[in-house]
Design a protein around this motif. Structure first.
Motif, PDB file in Angstrom:
ATOM      1  N   ASN A 153      -6.366  16.833 -14.108  1.00 45.07           N
ATOM      2  CA  ASN A 153      -4.886  16.317 -14.028  1.00 45.07           C
ATOM      3  C   ASN A 153      -4.594  16.260 -12.454  1.00 45.07           C
ATOM      4  O   ASN A 153      -3.752  15.383 -12.229  1.00 45.07           O
ATOM      5  N   GLY A 154      -5.179  17.056 -11.663  1.00 47.57           N
ATOM      6  CA  GLY A 154      -4.737  16.633 -10.142  1.00 47.57           C
ATOM      7  C   GLY A 154      -5.573  15.344  -9.885  1.00 47.57           C
ATOM      8  O   GLY A 154      -4.629  14.436  -8.933  1.00 47.57           O
ATOM      9  N   ILE A 155      -6.643  15.072 -10.090  1.00 47.54           N
ATOM     10  CA  ILE A 155      -7.217  13.691  -9.770  1.00 47.54           C
ATOM     11  C   ILE A 155      -6.376  12.602 -10.290  1.00 47.54           C
ATOM     12  O   ILE A 155      -6.336  11.478 -10.022  1.00 47.54           O
ATOM     13  N   ALA A 156      -5.869  12.665 -11.532  1.00 47.24           N
ATOM     14  CA  ALA A 156      -4.920  11.627 -12.324  1.00 47.24           C
ATOM     15  C   ALA A 156      -3.646  11.274 -11.560  1.00 47.24           C
ATOM     16  O   ALA A 156      -3.071  10.138 -11.496  1.00 47.24           O
ATOM     17  N   THR A 197      -1.137   9.170  -2.647  1.00 46.45           N
ATOM     18  CA  THR A 197      -1.963   8.350  -1.681  1.00 46.45           C
ATOM     19  C   THR A 197      -1.305   7.323  -1.004  1.00 46.45           C
ATOM     20  O   THR A 197      -0.685   6.620  -1.697  1.00 46.45           O
ATOM     21  N   PRO A 198      -1.354   7.015   0.240  1.00 47.58           N
ATOM     22  CA  PRO A 198      -0.383   6.018   1.155  1.00 47.58           C
ATOM     23  C   PRO A 198      -0.946   4.633   0.336  1.00 47.58           C
ATOM     24  O   PRO A 198      -2.248   4.492   0.143  1.00 47.58           O
ATOM     25  N   GLU A 199      -0.198   3.649   0.275  1.00 50.13           N
ATOM     26  CA  GLU A 199      -0.437   2.515  -0.425  1.00 50.13           C
ATOM     27  C   GLU A 199      -1.552   1.623   0.497  1.00 50.13           C
ATOM     28  O   GLU A 199      -2.340   0.889  -0.213  1.00 50.13           O
ATOM     29  N   LEU A 200      -1.244   2.006   1.739  1.00 47.08           N
ATOM     30  CA  LEU A 200      -2.206   1.282   2.848  1.00 47.08           C
ATOM     31  C   LEU A 200      -3.625   1.520   2.522  1.00 47.08           C
ATOM     32  O   LEU A 200      -4.654   1.043   2.572  1.00 47.08           O
ATOM     33  N   VAL A 201      -3.896   2.980   2.294  1.00 45.91           N
ATOM     34  CA  VAL A 201      -5.306   3.420   2.004  1.00 45.91           C
ATOM     35  C   VAL A 201      -5.751   2.892   0.757  1.00 45.91           C
ATOM     36  O   VAL A 201      -6.714   2.590   0.533  1.00 45.91           O
ATOM     37  N   GLY A 229      -5.755  -3.554  -9.297  1.00 45.78           N
ATOM     38  CA  GLY A 229      -5.145  -2.596  -8.326  1.00 45.78           C
ATOM     39  C   GLY A 229      -3.939  -2.205  -8.814  1.00 45.78           C
ATOM     40  O   GLY A 229      -3.371  -1.028  -8.455  1.00 45.78           O
ATOM     41  N   HIS A 230      -2.846  -2.932  -9.337  1.00 47.80           N
ATOM     42  CA  HIS A 230      -1.895  -2.639 -10.153  1.00 47.80           C
ATOM     43  C   HIS A 230      -1.976  -1.397 -11.133  1.00 47.80           C
ATOM     44  O   HIS A 230      -1.197  -0.394 -10.907  1.00 47.80           O
ATOM     45  N   VAL A 231      -2.837  -1.831 -12.017  1.00 47.67           N
ATOM     46  CA  VAL A 231      -2.947  -0.707 -12.774  1.00 47.67           C
ATOM     47  C   VAL A 231      -3.692   0.329 -12.476  1.00 47.67           C
ATOM     48  O   VAL A 231      -3.070   1.677 -12.813  1.00 47.67           O
ATOM     49  N   THR A 232      -4.192   0.636 -11.270  1.00 46.29           N
ATOM     50  CA  THR A 232      -4.922   1.778 -10.733  1.00 46.29           C
ATOM     51  C   THR A 232      -3.770   2.758 -10.283  1.00 46.29           C
ATOM     52  O   THR A 232      -3.722   3.815 -10.481  1.00 46.29           O
ATOM     53  N   PHE A 233      -2.740   2.253  -9.391  1.00 42.18           N
ATOM     54  CA  PHE A 233      -1.539   3.261  -9.110  1.00 42.18           C
ATOM     55  C   PHE A 233      -0.538   3.443 -10.287  1.00 42.18           C
ATOM     56  O   PHE A 233       0.372   4.147  -9.928  1.00 42.18           O
ATOM     57  N   VAL A 264       6.800   1.055 -14.672  1.00 38.61           N
ATOM     58  CA  VAL A 264       5.680   0.303 -14.095  1.00 38.61           C
ATOM     59  C   VAL A 264       5.936  -1.206 -13.727  1.00 38.61           C
ATOM     60  O   VAL A 264       5.504  -1.856 -12.923  1.00 38.61           O
ATOM     61  N   PHE A 265       6.627  -1.823 -14.394  1.00 31.38           N
ATOM     62  CA  PHE A 265       7.069  -3.215 -14.127  1.00 31.38           C
ATOM     63  C   PHE A 265       7.833  -3.417 -12.879  1.00 31.38           C
ATOM     64  O   PHE A 265       7.545  -4.283 -12.286  1.00 31.38           O
TER      65      PHE A 265
END
Length: 305
Positions: free
Chosen positions: A128-131, A137-141, A167-171, A225-226
């Motif tokens: 749960n924490g990893i998800a 996390t900062p977007e730059l990172v 990339g978009h799906v990831t965050f 998300v959109f």
């Protein structure tokens, strides 16, 4: 036996008069000062946006001097959004990327929420924490890490729309996870258990009972998300590849350093309207999900946003 009131007793003693307290010393007064500061901050934050929207309707080419009202920078004039192929391409790329992100991230987030809600072990807390790591996390990172991964490890994924979608799906999956999982915890497991007691299989209980109950939250999370995908700049800037995959935020960033026309303001206004409509639809979905709850949909939207 009858009771008589004794003069001067507690039963006949008049209630003491309420002592007047100055407003600035009353801790239960309405927070006029805090409310005023809040509204001033909101107006200060919205003022540049309103000015940018205003000059998208300017009758001249100036972005600092008002020359009259006109919609020429939106359509049917030279250099307008409707007549400039580069602006139309950026708007088209943003909309396609946003819709594709919703179609991929929403089912993944729903399945992840279902799995993590049912996973009962010590390692489930770690999962749960990893998800939720992409949310903090900062977007730059995130953008730089995704770029290095795409270039050095996942070379079969070309920079451009495929890399931007990943990339978009990831965050974005984390947004769906938070919204749907909170709704799952509010629903509980009684409805599924009742359906299985009546003869439904676990999959039938999820499909016919749980998913309909989750639909408002699923819709709200997809709209979040959109809107997030439309507004993203950092991740898209790292992964867009060439000019054919430029989105609206990247186009605005690259063009604002030159001598832009109010068509750029019009493009930004269209993006703002699309994001605002998505947030309104998300609010409507959360309101439908919270119709019987104690919290308001606006509070949920503020938490998830």
């Amino acid at each position: 036996m009858t009771l008589t009131k004794v003069p001067g007793s507690a039963a006949t003693r008049p209630a003491p008069a309420r002592r007047w307290v100055p407003p600035w010393r009353n801790p239960w007064r309405r927070p006029y000062v805090l409310a005023t500061i809040t509204w001033l901050y909101i107006l200060w934050s919205l003022l540049p946006v309103l000015i940018a929207v205003q000059f998208s309707f300017n009758d001249g080419r100036s972005r600092s001097t008002w020359q009259g009202f006109s919609t020429q920078w939106y359509c049917c004039a030279e250099g307008s959004v409707g007549e400039d192929p580069s602006l139309l391409l950026a708007l088209q790329n943003s909309l396609i990327l946003g819709v594709a992100t919703v179609l991929v991230a929403t089912p993944l987030g729903v399945m992840l929420a279902l799995g993590l809600t049912r996973w009962r072990s010590r390692s489930s807390k770690v999962a749960n924490g990893i998800a939720l790591v992409p949310l903090v996390t900062p977007e730059l990172v995130v953008g730089s890490a995704l770029y290095l991964v795409m270039v050095n490890l996942y070379q079969f994924v070309p920079l451009g729309r495929p890399a931007m979608l990943l990339g978009h799906v990831t965050f974005s999956v984390s947004y769906v996870l938070v919204v749907v999982r909170s709704r799952l915890l509010a629903i509980g497991g009684d409805f599924e258990e009742a359906g299985q007691d009546l003869g439904a299989s676990p999959l039938q209980a999820i499909r016919t009972i749980l998913i309909p109950l989750l639909m408002p939250s699923i819709f709200a999370s997809s709209m979040l998300v959109f809107a997030t995908s439309l507004d993203d700049f950092v991740v898209s800037q790292f992964l867009f590849g060439d000019a054919a995959n430029v989105t609206v935020p990247i186009k605005l960033y690259n063009a604002v350093r030159s001598a832009p026309t109010p068509a750029l303001n019009a493009l930004a206004t269209l993006l703002l309207v699309a994001s605002f409509l998505a947030l309104i639809l998300a609010y409507v979905g959360l309101r439908a999900a919270r119709r019987r709850g104690s919290r308001s949909a606006l509070e949920d939207l503020a938490d998830y946003g």
